[in-house]
Motif scaffolding. Sequence first.
Motif, PDB file in Angstrom:
ATOM      1  N   ARG A 185       3.149  13.532 -17.774  1.00 39.82           N
ATOM      2  CA  ARG A 185       3.724  13.664 -16.190  1.00 39.82           C
ATOM      3  C   ARG A 185       3.397  14.732 -15.288  1.00 39.82           C
ATOM      4  O   ARG A 185       4.043  15.241 -14.459  1.00 39.82           O
ATOM      5  CB  ARG A 185       5.573  14.059 -16.571  1.00 39.82           C
ATOM      6  N   ARG A 186       1.860  15.510 -15.487  1.00 42.18           N
ATOM      7  CA  ARG A 186       1.313  15.843 -14.898  1.00 42.18           C
ATOM      8  C   ARG A 186       0.653  15.277 -13.440  1.00 42.18           C
ATOM      9  O   ARG A 186      -0.387  14.421 -13.951  1.00 42.18           O
ATOM     10  CB  ARG A 186       0.542  16.881 -15.068  1.00 42.18           C
ATOM     11  N   SER A 245      15.219   5.815  -1.156  1.00 45.29           N
ATOM     12  CA  SER A 245      14.592   5.260  -2.466  1.00 45.29           C
ATOM     13  C   SER A 245      15.040   4.054  -3.467  1.00 45.29           C
ATOM     14  O   SER A 245      16.560   3.698  -2.172  1.00 45.29           O
ATOM     15  CB  SER A 245      14.293   5.952  -3.764  1.00 45.29           C
ATOM     16  N   THR A 246      14.064   3.035  -3.919  1.00 45.12           N
ATOM     17  CA  THR A 246      14.974   2.489  -4.436  1.00 45.12           C
ATOM     18  C   THR A 246      16.111   2.564  -5.912  1.00 45.12           C
ATOM     19  O   THR A 246      16.817   1.738  -6.463  1.00 45.12           O
ATOM     20  CB  THR A 246      13.583   1.327  -5.449  1.00 45.12           C
ATOM     21  N   ASP A 261      14.885  12.082  -8.216  1.00 41.30           N
ATOM     22  CA  ASP A 261      13.695  11.140  -6.996  1.00 41.30           C
ATOM     23  C   ASP A 261      13.657  11.814  -6.117  1.00 41.30           C
ATOM     24  O   ASP A 261      12.204  10.993  -5.599  1.00 41.30           O
ATOM     25  CB  ASP A 261      15.271  10.423  -6.542  1.00 41.30           C
ATOM     26  N   MET A 262      14.299  13.056  -5.271  1.00 36.68           N
ATOM     27  CA  MET A 262      13.837  13.342  -4.482  1.00 36.68           C
ATOM     28  C   MET A 262      12.178  14.449  -4.688  1.00 36.68           C
ATOM     29  O   MET A 262      10.796  14.153  -3.345  1.00 36.68           O
ATOM     30  CB  MET A 262      14.257  15.304  -3.833  1.00 36.68           C
ATOM     31  N   GLN A 263      11.692  14.796  -5.486  1.00 37.09           N
ATOM     32  CA  GLN A 263      10.450  15.524  -5.750  1.00 37.09           C
ATOM     33  C   GLN A 263       9.703  14.249  -5.891  1.00 37.09           C
ATOM     34  O   GLN A 263       8.511  14.263  -5.379  1.00 37.09           O
ATOM     35  CB  GLN A 263      10.853  15.888  -7.445  1.00 37.09           C
ATOM     36  N   GLU A 264      10.015  12.943  -6.842  1.00 41.86           N
ATOM     37  CA  GLU A 264       8.939  11.873  -6.252  1.00 41.86           C
ATOM     38  C   GLU A 264       8.417  11.727  -4.927  1.00 41.86           C
ATOM     39  O   GLU A 264       7.562  10.902  -5.156  1.00 41.86           O
ATOM     40  CB  GLU A 264       9.664  10.208  -7.343  1.00 41.86           C
ATOM     41  N   ALA A 285       0.979  -0.900   0.285  1.00 44.37           N
ATOM     42  CA  ALA A 285      -0.074  -0.072  -0.426  1.00 44.37           C
ATOM     43  C   ALA A 285       0.799   1.404  -0.206  1.00 44.37           C
ATOM     44  O   ALA A 285       0.828   2.339  -1.114  1.00 44.37           O
ATOM     45  CB  ALA A 285      -0.811   0.524   0.946  1.00 44.37           C
ATOM     46  N   LEU A 286       1.853   1.115   0.248  1.00 44.84           N
ATOM     47  CA  LEU A 286       2.522   2.747   1.535  1.00 44.84           C
ATOM     48  C   LEU A 286       3.669   2.622  -0.192  1.00 44.84           C
ATOM     49  O   LEU A 286       3.824   3.430  -0.481  1.00 44.84           O
ATOM     50  CB  LEU A 286       4.108   2.177   1.688  1.00 44.84           C
ATOM     51  N   ILE A 287       3.867   1.045  -1.104  1.00 39.79           N
ATOM     52  CA  ILE A 287       4.851   2.050  -2.392  1.00 39.79           C
ATOM     53  C   ILE A 287       3.531   2.481  -3.706  1.00 39.79           C
ATOM     54  O   ILE A 287       3.601   2.635  -4.194  1.00 39.79           O
ATOM     55  CB  ILE A 287       5.244   0.634  -2.684  1.00 39.79           C
TER      56      ILE A 287
END
Length: 814
Positions: free
Chosen positions: A184-185, A623-624, A609-612, A138-140
């Motif tokens: 990508r919005r 992160s992965t 990656d930080m934005q994601e 669920a978290l992913i």
Amino acid sequence: MEWERAARAFWPLATMLAVLFAVVWLNLVEEISPELLPWVTGAALILLVVTAIRGGLRYRRVRRREVVERLDRTLPGRPLAALSDRAAIGGEGALWQAHLAQMSRSAAQARAVKPDAGLSRRDPFALRLAGLVALVMALIFGGISDMDRGLSAIAATANRPGTGDAKPIGPSWEGWAEPPAYTRRPTIYLNAQPEGELLELPKGTTLSFRLYDDSTGVSQDIGTAIAADDPKAPTFRAEESGVISVGDRRFEVTVLPDEVPVIRAGAAPVRRADGRMVQDYEAEDDHGVMAATATISLDLPQIDRRYGLAADPEPRADVELALPIPRRADRRDISGQLVQDLSRHPWANLPVTLTLTATDGIEQTGTAEPMQTILPGRRFFQPLAAALIEMRRDLLWSRENADRSAEILRAVTWQPEGFVDQQLYLQLRGAVTILESGEISEKARDEMAEALWQAAIQLEDGGLADALQRMRQAQEKLSEAIRNGASPDEIQRLMDELKEATDAYTRMLAEQNERDPSERFTRDQERQMITGDQIQEMMDEIQRLMNEGRMAEAQELLEQFNRMMENLQVTQGDGDGDGIEMPGQGGAMGRLADSLREQQRLSDDAFRDMQEQFGNGEMGQPSTNSDEMAERQRQLREELGQQRGLLPGQGSDSGDRAGDQLDEAGRAMEDAEQALRDGDMSGAMQRQADAIESMRESMRALGEMMQGQQGDQEGGAQEDPNGQRALDRNDRPGGNRRGGGQQGQPNRPITHDPLGRESAGADGNVQGGGEEIGGAMDPARRARDLLDEIRRRSAERQRPEDERDYLGRLLDRF
């Protein structure tokens, strides 16, 4: 023990909470029919209450007596209990005191008891692990918007029609605006939009609604509806600006048009030394370029239609080439380079039209202005080879040229003695027979074209290709031996083989142009000159490093030598046979610029990656991609360390400043690597920014050093008798300084080695910045070299921990 008892009592409650959270977070509520949803919700609440009460009844606090007893059971002889005992008979004499002393010593060995809740016995079906897996999934894959919809669906069942007179709780409708994936919005939750705010959506956005009240409807004029099975879930696609009305809300919608991508070609394509075509391009799009192609078509009106090109060409499809697009870069504004070998294409060296096309996510295409150019291809200078290539082109142009090509082949093979090799003569006479046998098939034509190409290559290169292959094999063998730690005798034997193969290759390369092997060669891509003597000096430097046991540096220099020899060509001189320098600074600056660009790309990836993470609510968690980026950072740091060891200009102010900045960049990269492994994206980006700034400062220092050297060289310029400014032979960069030595010293040629250092030549001493290598070395220079080597070795993670600790102490001390 507190944890053990809490885990035993409340693991069912924790499992239930994890499963229910996953169901709501992943919006699995929508998979349950509205009739069953109230019953499922009630059952879940009852089960939660039961498990909570059961856990509270089973849980009891830990008493001090139980703690002492638990610890005492882990010790031999139960010393803690013995220390609290009293003697029943005999009083507390010496024997009793000795017993207590023994028990005290045993009690001193007490250690904390590892917790063991015994959940595997109480949960034989591993239900707790299933709940944990559901929570992680669920978290992913879940999100806030899914949870909102799930809770809303549960709330909507609280007062469905026919359940009573209670007033409905929650919204009567929900809506979502999902832009096309290529933009990508993020998806917009319409219920959360402020009242009266203008809604800007990309063209093609899908708007979907769920109506929970029969009195609620949707009206819109922005696009066509999409067929849906559920009338209470209307869906449509935004195509033009307008208004959406749903319930008591009204949305002003502005549809943003998707701009057509724009693509531009750089300068006309250029030909590399190996005949490959190189074409630069730039492309941009408001949402990102998905694909780009280059189309090459024959420019028939611009062709000189004579000789073999007089016939009408056979139909041939245009050449379609996919332009390389960066995978992880921002595709809204990209630049790239197409590198393709079209030397064997029938249109090589003929006028063509080059058209670049870019495509976006909705298949819109943008086309650059067609460019008229000559299709780059390999050029042949040996007369017979050029004639064979021309016949090959004519056959591929049209098979009507078969008779004409046969006549030319008969002419070039007339009286072949001393002119055409016997084996090649037999092949060409066989080709004449095939050409004169009548109409040839397309397959036979292509096979003959390939045979003519191979014959022309053999004539043009002679044994050069074989010599190059032998040199490559010798380089690979020596490199493999260094990596595997071969014996000194084996390495010396392979080094001798490499010298022999290199001498044969350079000699054959020079013979093609009737030049002496000691005269000048050029590396075509960088237009840097190097003499045969300098090639020998570079090999001597590799030999010296291996003799001193500095195998890592020898391996790095051997790789540079391999790359240099791959692009080696003979070039015409200025008539005096003098060599021109091949400065190492240009190569060092280029490698440093490549590392800087790679560090910038890595920093951009960390930012994305930080934005994601921020969008998924996972800030501060690894992160992965963290391990992958940390590995890239490690490789980049090690590569920078190798560049640091080969940096030119050591001993000069600018050179030392450039080295210090690279050391600072290496330390920043190491900190960034650790931050990436810890999931600290913000800290990693800060240290990456420090590394980028240090690398830029190092490049500035190198630039100043190169400008100073250029100024010194230009200072030796003088006016010739005709008033023209010229370089004196003794001051020409890299030129042979004959007669320019000090009085009483022999005249020795002064050249530059591949690392940019001056070489005295005759005594084997290589100089750089006034310090000698191979002769007596300045102690300060030697100390700097040792310090650089310690830094390089301490940065190698594969070394044992004890060795790296020792190297770290050396760095701290010195």
